[in-house]
Design a protein around this motif. Structure first.
Motif, PDB file in Angstrom:
ATOM      1  N   GLU A   5       0.815  -1.204   0.000  1.00 27.44           N
ATOM      2  CA  GLU A   5       0.000   0.000   0.000  1.00 27.44           C
ATOM      3  C   GLU A   5       0.855   1.263   0.000  1.00 27.44           C
ATOM      4  O   GLU A   5       0.563   2.215  -0.732  1.00 27.44           O
ATOM      5  CB  GLU A   5      -0.933  -0.004   1.223  1.00 27.44           C
ATOM      6  CG  GLU A   5      -1.884   1.193   1.243  1.00 27.44           C
ATOM      7  CD  GLU A   5      -2.851   1.115   2.414  1.00 27.44           C
ATOM      8  OE1 GLU A   5      -3.579   2.104   2.633  1.00 27.44           O
ATOM      9  OE2 GLU A   5      -2.873   0.071   3.103  1.00 27.44           O
ATOM     10  N   ARG A   6       1.938   1.274   0.766  1.00 28.64           N
ATOM     11  CA  ARG A   6       2.782   2.453   0.834  1.00 28.64           C
ATOM     12  C   ARG A   6       3.451   2.739  -0.523  1.00 28.64           C
ATOM     13  O   ARG A   6       3.499   3.886  -0.966  1.00 28.64           O
ATOM     14  CB  ARG A   6       3.834   2.275   1.913  1.00 28.64           C
ATOM     15  CG  ARG A   6       4.718   3.488   2.115  1.00 28.64           C
ATOM     16  CD  ARG A   6       5.682   3.265   3.247  1.00 28.64           C
ATOM     17  NE  ARG A   6       4.962   3.041   4.505  1.00 28.64           N
ATOM     18  CZ  ARG A   6       5.578   2.805   5.672  1.00 28.64           C
ATOM     19  NH1 ARG A   6       6.903   2.717   5.732  1.00 28.64           N
ATOM     20  NH2 ARG A   6       4.875   2.626   6.764  1.00 28.64           N
ATOM     21  N   SER A   7       3.929   1.678  -1.167  1.00 23.15           N
ATOM     22  CA  SER A   7       4.581   1.864  -2.468  1.00 23.15           C
ATOM     23  C   SER A   7       3.580   2.331  -3.514  1.00 23.15           C
ATOM     24  O   SER A   7       3.892   3.183  -4.361  1.00 23.15           O
ATOM     25  CB  SER A   7       5.230   0.548  -2.916  1.00 23.15           C
ATOM     26  OG  SER A   7       6.227   0.153  -1.995  1.00 23.15           O
ATOM     27  N   THR A  13       1.244   9.372  -6.234  1.00 20.59           N
ATOM     28  CA  THR A  13       1.367  10.801  -5.951  1.00 20.59           C
ATOM     29  C   THR A  13       2.747  11.365  -6.271  1.00 20.59           C
ATOM     30  O   THR A  13       2.955  12.568  -6.081  1.00 20.59           O
ATOM     31  CB  THR A  13       1.070  11.055  -4.461  1.00 20.59           C
ATOM     32  OG1 THR A  13       1.962  10.264  -3.653  1.00 20.59           O
ATOM     33  CG2 THR A  13      -0.368  10.677  -4.127  1.00 20.59           C
ATOM     34  N   CYS A  14       3.674  10.565  -6.766  1.00 14.28           N
ATOM     35  CA  CYS A  14       5.012  11.074  -7.076  1.00 14.28           C
ATOM     36  C   CYS A  14       4.968  11.920  -8.349  1.00 14.28           C
ATOM     37  O   CYS A  14       3.934  12.024  -9.014  1.00 14.28           O
ATOM     38  CB  CYS A  14       6.008   9.929  -7.203  1.00 14.28           C
ATOM     39  SG  CYS A  14       5.726   8.876  -8.642  1.00 14.28           S
ATOM     40  N   ARG A  63      -3.957  13.777  -1.679  1.00 12.45           N
ATOM     41  CA  ARG A  63      -2.624  13.212  -1.584  1.00 12.45           C
ATOM     42  C   ARG A  63      -2.636  11.696  -1.556  1.00 12.45           C
ATOM     43  O   ARG A  63      -1.594  11.065  -1.699  1.00 12.45           O
ATOM     44  CB  ARG A  63      -1.927  13.715  -0.308  1.00 12.45           C
ATOM     45  CG  ARG A  63      -1.740  15.212  -0.258  1.00 12.45           C
ATOM     46  CD  ARG A  63      -0.967  15.720  -1.464  1.00 12.45           C
ATOM     47  NE  ARG A  63       0.341  15.052  -1.573  1.00 12.45           N
ATOM     48  CZ  ARG A  63       1.127  15.139  -2.640  1.00 12.45           C
ATOM     49  NH1 ARG A  63       0.736  15.824  -3.710  1.00 12.45           N
ATOM     50  NH2 ARG A  63       2.293  14.520  -2.640  1.00 12.45           N
ATOM     51  N   GLU A  64      -3.800  11.098  -1.391  1.00 13.71           N
ATOM     52  CA  GLU A  64      -3.877   9.637  -1.387  1.00 13.71           C
ATOM     53  C   GLU A  64      -5.053   9.198  -2.255  1.00 13.71           C
ATOM     54  O   GLU A  64      -6.134   9.796  -2.195  1.00 13.71           O
ATOM     55  CB  GLU A  64      -4.050   9.090   0.032  1.00 13.71           C
ATOM     56  CG  GLU A  64      -2.842   9.282   0.912  1.00 13.71           C
ATOM     57  CD  GLU A  64      -3.016   8.582   2.253  1.00 13.71           C
ATOM     58  OE1 GLU A  64      -4.067   7.906   2.426  1.00 13.71           O
ATOM     59  OE2 GLU A  64      -2.130   8.719   3.113  1.00 13.71           O
ATOM     60  N   PRO A  65      -4.867   8.143  -3.046  1.00 11.63           N
ATOM     61  CA  PRO A  65      -5.977   7.639  -3.860  1.00 11.63           C
ATOM     62  C   PRO A  65      -6.987   6.906  -2.992  1.00 11.63           C
ATOM     63  O   PRO A  65      -6.646   6.340  -1.952  1.00 11.63           O
ATOM     64  CB  PRO A  65      -5.287   6.703  -4.847  1.00 11.63           C
ATOM     65  CG  PRO A  65      -4.067   6.245  -4.135  1.00 11.63           C
ATOM     66  CD  PRO A  65      -3.612   7.380  -3.276  1.00 11.63           C
TER      67      PRO A  65
END
Length: 271
Positions: A5-7, A13-14, A63-65
């Motif tokens: 999830e973090r990756s 968002t990168c 910032r997060e999907p």
């Protein structure tokens, strides 16, 4: 499929460029407990396509999907819906969820369908295979082009040797006119009617070759005319008399001799 999830969030968002992005309305089906039918509504979301991953956010600045669709083993097609400009992402697996999306217009819908259809790994693999095939054909064509000049030169040489009309001028047999060589340049013979360079460097058309002359003009016995050397060659065409000016001087000598004879006869009173 398990995803980190973090990756995934970092990739979504990168600053890496997106293949396609824009607002779409996503159909949401809700089950009503007091009825046996499904209620349908649409949520406006910001979608970002990167590779074969389709992210969607609540807002463009989020910032997060809030969701992710992996575009593998799926088809993208237009669908009939109550909303206009609708299309669907359907998967081959039985019972898999279908995503129905609605664009803001015809152009946006076509752009999304094209981008999503080309996003899967299977599509990229087909593209790579096609490019490899085109590269192989181009290499074969290049090799054939490199070999073709040698073949054409050898075949052209064969035709050159077999056809006398293709021989260079210096290889052609000397053409004869009235028993003598035709006009030439640089000591070589060329076809009749070729041009000759005069003293001033200009090009003039040579006169027709004179007929074969007898040594004595007007003499039935064939004795040489007075004042003319018996050793004078019959043909003026030689390296020394190749241009018109030299030919003119050559024939002028004979004319001068005949003119002197005529003048002498006039002085003696003989016509």
């Amino acid at each position: 499929m398990k995803l980190n999830e973090r990756s995934v969030v970092h990739y979504a968002t990168c600053d890496s460029p997106a293949d396609h992005a824009g607002f779409l309305r996503k159909r949401v089906e809700r089950h009503h407990h007091h009825a046996h039918h499904l209620g349908t509504s649409y949520q406006r979301r910001w979608f970002v396509l990167k590779g074969n991953l389709l992210f969607y956010f609540e807002e463009r600045e989020s910032r997060e999907p809030v969701g992710l669709v992996v575009l593998e083993g799926c088809t993208v097609e237009l669908c009939e819906a109550a909303e206009e400009f609708a299309f669907a992402i359907r998967f081959d697996d039985a019972g898999a969820r279908a995503y129905v999306l609605v664009a803001d217009g015809q152009a946006a819908m076509e752009a999304w369908v094209k981008a999503l259809s080309r996003a899967s790994f299977d599509y990229m693999r087909l593209v790579v295979r096609e490019l490899e095939k085109q590269l192989e054909e181009a290499c074969k064509s290049l090799a054939a082009c490199r070999m073709s000049p040698r073949r054409s030169s050898s075949s052209g040489r064969k035709r050159h040797l077999s056809n006398p009309a293709l021989l260079p001028l210096q290889e052609k047999p000397t053409a004869l006119e009235n028993g003598y060589s035709t006009w030439g340049s640089s000591g070589g013979c060329v076809a009749s009617g070729a041009t000759c360079i005069d003293h001033d460097g200009g090009q003039v058309k040579p006169p027709p070759l004179p007929p074969r002359r007898r040594s004595a003009a007007g003499s039935a016995t064939g004795s040489p005319a007075p004042g003319l050397s018996p050793a004078m060659p019959e043909s003026p065409v030689s390296p020394e008399t190749i241009c018109f000016s030299k030919l003119h001087n050559y024939y002028g000598q004979e004319i001068a001799v005949l003119r002197r004879e005529w003048q002498e006869r006039q002085k003696r009173g003989h016509p």
